[in-house]
Design a protein around this motif. Structure first.
Motif, mmCIF file in Angstrom:
data_model
loop_
_atom_site.group_PDB
_atom_site.id
_atom_site.type_symbol
_atom_site.label_atom_id
_atom_site.label_comp_id
_atom_site.label_asym_id
_atom_site.label_seq_id
_atom_site.Cartn_x
_atom_site.Cartn_y
_atom_site.Cartn_z
ATOM 1 N N GLY A 117 0.822 -1.217 0.000
ATOM 2 C CA GLY A 117 0.000 0.000 0.000
ATOM 3 C C GLY A 117 0.850 1.258 0.000
ATOM 4 O O GLY A 117 0.616 2.179 -0.800
ATOM 5 N N VAL A 118 1.851 1.296 0.877
ATOM 6 C CA VAL A 118 2.706 2.489 0.946
ATOM 7 C C VAL A 118 3.537 2.629 -0.336
ATOM 8 O O VAL A 118 3.713 3.735 -0.860
ATOM 9 N N LEU A 119 4.015 1.494 -0.847
ATOM 10 C CA LEU A 119 4.798 1.550 -2.086
ATOM 11 C C LEU A 119 3.941 2.075 -3.243
ATOM 12 O O LEU A 119 4.402 2.894 -4.056
ATOM 13 N N ALA A 120 2.688 1.629 -3.301
ATOM 14 C CA ALA A 120 1.797 2.108 -4.361
ATOM 15 C C ALA A 120 1.578 3.614 -4.232
ATOM 16 O O ALA A 120 1.644 4.358 -5.222
ATOM 17 N N LEU A 121 1.389 4.059 -3.000
ATOM 18 C CA LEU A 121 1.178 5.493 -2.768
ATOM 19 C C LEU A 121 2.435 6.275 -3.187
ATOM 20 O O LEU A 121 2.348 7.314 -3.866
ATOM 21 N N SER A 122 3.601 5.756 -2.799
ATOM 22 C CA SER A 122 4.858 6.405 -3.172
ATOM 23 C C SER A 122 4.996 6.501 -4.695
ATOM 24 O O SER A 122 5.388 7.541 -5.239
ATOM 25 N N ALA A 123 4.646 5.404 -5.386
ATOM 26 C CA ALA A 123 4.758 5.392 -6.843
ATOM 27 C C ALA A 123 3.772 6.366 -7.485
ATOM 28 O O ALA A 123 4.094 7.038 -8.476
ATOM 29 N N VAL A 124 2.575 6.453 -6.909
ATOM 30 C CA VAL A 124 1.578 7.393 -7.446
ATOM 31 C C VAL A 124 2.090 8.831 -7.276
ATOM 32 O O VAL A 124 2.001 9.648 -8.204
ATOM 33 N N VAL A 125 2.655 9.123 -6.102
ATOM 34 C CA VAL A 125 3.160 10.484 -5.880
ATOM 35 C C VAL A 125 4.359 10.768 -6.806
ATOM 36 O O VAL A 125 4.484 11.867 -7.346
ATOM 37 N N LEU A 126 5.195 9.768 -7.018
ATOM 38 C CA LEU A 126 6.297 9.948 -7.975
ATOM 39 C C LEU A 126 5.744 10.317 -9.346
ATOM 40 O O LEU A 126 6.224 11.240 -10.017
ATOM 41 N N TRP A 127 4.711 9.599 -9.758
ATOM 42 C CA TRP A 127 4.112 9.830 -11.075
ATOM 43 C C TRP A 127 3.520 11.241 -11.143
ATOM 44 O O TRP A 127 3.741 11.978 -12.112
ATOM 45 N N ILE A 128 2.792 11.614 -10.099
ATOM 46 C CA ILE A 128 2.205 12.960 -10.048
ATOM 47 C C ILE A 128 3.311 14.019 -10.115
ATOM 48 O O ILE A 128 3.199 15.024 -10.825
ATOM 49 N N ASN A 129 4.393 13.788 -9.373
ATOM 50 C CA ASN A 129 5.497 14.756 -9.372
ATOM 51 C C ASN A 129 6.103 14.922 -10.768
ATOM 52 O O ASN A 129 6.380 16.036 -11.207
ATOM 53 N N LEU A 130 6.333 13.781 -11.448
ATOM 54 C CA LEU A 130 6.919 13.866 -12.791
ATOM 55 C C LEU A 130 5.948 14.551 -13.748
ATOM 56 O O LEU A 130 6.340 15.388 -14.574
ATOM 57 N N LEU A 131 4.656 14.207 -13.599
ATOM 58 C CA LEU A 131 3.653 14.844 -14.458
ATOM 59 C C LEU A 131 3.568 16.348 -14.199
ATOM 60 O O LEU A 131 3.321 17.130 -15.120
ATOM 61 N N SER A 132 3.803 16.751 -12.934
ATOM 62 C CA SER A 132 3.690 18.176 -12.629
ATOM 63 C C SER A 132 4.758 18.977 -13.377
ATOM 64 O O SER A 132 4.516 20.120 -13.771
ATOM 65 N N ALA A 133 5.930 18.370 -13.583
ATOM 66 C CA ALA A 133 6.959 19.055 -14.365
ATOM 67 C C ALA A 133 6.497 19.247 -15.808
ATOM 68 O O ALA A 133 6.696 20.314 -16.409
ATOM 69 N N VAL A 134 5.871 18.209 -16.358
ATOM 70 C CA VAL A 134 5.391 18.298 -17.740
ATOM 71 C C VAL A 134 4.244 19.325 -17.828
ATOM 72 O O VAL A 134 4.168 20.110 -18.775
ATOM 73 N N ARG A 135 3.400 19.297 -16.789
ATOM 74 C CA ARG A 135 2.275 20.238 -16.776
ATOM 75 C C ARG A 135 2.795 21.683 -16.754
ATOM 76 O O ARG A 135 2.329 22.532 -17.500
#
Lengths: 150, 426
Positions: free
Chosen positions: B398-416
């Motif tokens: 669960g925590v790993l999934a959350l960490s991965a989701v936040v990583l994805w959001i962070n990378l997407l925020s740069a593109v955004r």
């Protein structure tokens, strides 16, 4: 020092040291020191760019006949760095830490990958193609440094 | 733009080229985390379908995904030599890596030969295309310690893939290779040490001094370490036919070589000129600490056969190496590469002045990167308990999934931010 790689490569490291000192002073909000250190860093960078743009690049271009290739990309990155340096100067003058550290992080990445390309490729290649011209070119670059200081 | 070999200054490939790899990778991390959380009972042994599927989601879908994208970006800078037909290579290898990893995972989970078969074909296409392109680029590259490390890493990847294809054909029931256990061991050690670690070593020679302004790695170390580790790996793979004493010495030297790299890295980082807080540095340090722990766990297994034969040992070693070391370093690197590329392309496209576009630091919010690092750290700690208490997998996954989701959001925020400021992504 009798190669361009040694001469300009060690100038990169001297610039890195000045950069680190200026950034550390800003991180501590020691603004008097920051302005002084940044001034020295900016002058060292300006001198380095001038040596390359007025002496090394023209010599490289005339020897290789490549005036639109690597030197053009290097000049473009110099322009990007000058612009970041200008932004950093404004930030240090306004004592704006956030703005300075954002720009300095960006400059460091740009500067380091730029130096890598020069030290891995452009300088060794210049050393090869310039041959006998190399010694006099290094002397001219050294002389340009002592003129700046007077 | 055509340049003589070894002097390509062609500017970075378009932003979307490496980003397609970087933005896909967290999705496989999420998939692996979900498998961990959903099937804690299956986490008792490395041989269960779930563990095999999630391991390959991590190594192919996350690690190789980022590493391939990063190499396509990096080779022009460090080696003066871009990959030939870069855009075509990127497109083919990305699509086939995504589909191939998904098919292989399906193969493990369902046991269907058709899934293994399509996984093998797709991954074979992916790596054949990438490796031919990388080999061409590396053959023309300007020599140096980083290029040397990358060359050995690519060789390690080649051996890993060949062994992996053989093992997949075996699992699909189409072919029975001899010496299965040795082949699996060699597949794992070439994949994790030969490819992943040697690539990190080669890249570290450039990026560790560059990010924090540390002194360079000692040339005596950087010149021979990658080659020596690779030679030791070959001997390690041949261990079944070596006298036991020789195999012991090979293993000891391998451990010593890895620890030497860790010691040099931590020492250089302690002497860095840039002392500002930096999440990438924290990721590197977590990675290096995990690498020390991996070596320690492995050494204990060499001395204590009961531990070596336990189900927990390979799971713990894999968790430390893949999750603690490799995933941490890769995650930390993404937080430098992606913001820099977003800034670089925005600046170049708009010819913008410094004040008018976000800096690298504005691309991903510091607080969010810091938060994601903490989640990753907690996930790693929880995962270490899973080999002993599989039920912990629900929380760890669960925590790993959350960490991965936040990583994805962070990378997407740069593109955004890049797009919001007028950048052209494609």
């Amino acid at each position: 020092m009798n190669t361009i790689l040694d001469f300009l490569g060690s100038d990169h490291h001297a610039c890195d040291d000045l950069f680190a000192s200026a950034e550390a002073a800003v991180a501590q909000k020691n603004w008097d020191s920051a302005r002084e250190q940044f001034g020295r860093f900016q002058a060292a960078m300006a001198h380095h760019f001038t040596m390359e743009e007025t002496l090394l690049f023209p010599a490289f271009e005339s020897r290789t006949g490549m005036s639109t290739g690597p030197t053009q990309v290097m000049r473009m990155e110099h322009a990007q760095m000058r612009d970041l340096l200008q932004g950093m100067q404004d930030a240090v003058a306004a004592a704006n830490q956030n703005s300075f550290l954002g720009l300095s992080e960006t400059l460091n990445m740009l500067m380091q990958q730029h130096n890598l390309k020069e030290e891995n490729m452009l300088y060794p290649m210049s050393d090869r193609v310039l041959g006998s011209e190399r010694e006099s070119l290094i002397r001219a670059m050294q002389a340009s440094g002592s003129q700046d200081e007077t | 733009m055509s340049q003589p070999a070894g002097l390509s200054f062609e500017q970075a490939p378009q932003f979307s080229l490496p980003l397609r790899f970087f933005l896909t990778a967290p999705l496989f991390l999420i998939a692996a985390a979900i498998l961990i959380a959903l099937s804690p009972d299956a986490l008792a042994s490395r041989w269960t379908p779930q563990v095999l599927a999630l391991t390959h989601a991590l190594t192919l879908g996350f690690l190789a995904m980022v590493m391939l994208g990063a190499l396509m970006q990096m080779l022009p800078v460090v080696a003066g030599s871009p990959l030939p037909a870069l855009h075509l290579v990127a497109r083919i290898s990305h699509v086939s890596l995504v589909l191939g990893t998904a098919a292989l995972m399906t193969g493990f989970l369902t046991g269907k030969a058709a899934a293994y078969g399509s996984g093998v074909v797709l991954l074979g296409v992916c790596f054949a295309v990438f490796l031919v392109a990388a080999a061409t680029s590396l053959a023309r590259a300007v020599a140096g310690v980083t290029v040397n490390g990358i060359r050995f890493a690519v060789l390690g990847l080649t051996l890993t893939i060949l062994l992996g294809v053989a093992l997949a054909l075996l699992r699909a029931g189409w072919w029975t290779p001899p010496a299965i256990e040795s082949a699996i061991n060699a597949h794992v050690s070439f994949g994790l040490v030969g490819w992943v670690l040697l690539l990190v070593v080669g890249v570290a020679y450039q990026v560790v001094p560059m990010f924090q302004l540390t002194p360079p790695y000692p040339p005596r170390l950087s010149r021979w370490l990658a080659g020596a580790l690779f030679a030791l790996l070959l001997l390690h793979a041949a261990a079944p036919v070596l006298p036991p004493v020789a195999a012991r010495i090979v293993d000891a030297l391998l451990a010593a070589g890895i620890l030497l790299f860790v010691a040099a890295t931590l020492h250089l980082q302690s002497r860095r000129r840039r002392k500002l807080p930096d999440v990438t540095l924290d990721y590197w340090r977590l990675g290096m600490a995990s690498l020390i722990a991996s070596v320690a766990v492995w050494i204990v297994a060499q001395a204590w056969p009961a531990w070596a034969d336990s189900d927990a040992y390979p799971l713990l070693l894999g968790t430390l190496f893949i999750g603690g070391f490799a995933a941490s370093v890769v995650n930390g690197m993404l937080y430098k590469i992606v913001p820099f590329l977003a800034w670089f392309h925005l600046q170049a496209q708009l010819q913008a002045t410094a004040g008018s576009i976000p800096t690298m630091k504005d691309m991903i919010a510091e607080r969010w990167m810091r938060g994601q690092f903490r989640l990753h750290l907690i996930a790693c700690v929880l995962l270490l308990g899973v080999p002993f208490w599989p039920q912990l997998g629900i929380a760890a996954g669960g925590v790993l999934a959350l960490s991965a989701v936040v990583l994805w959001i962070n990378l997407l925020s740069a593109v955004r931010r890049f797009i919001a400021h007028g950048g052209d992504f494609y």
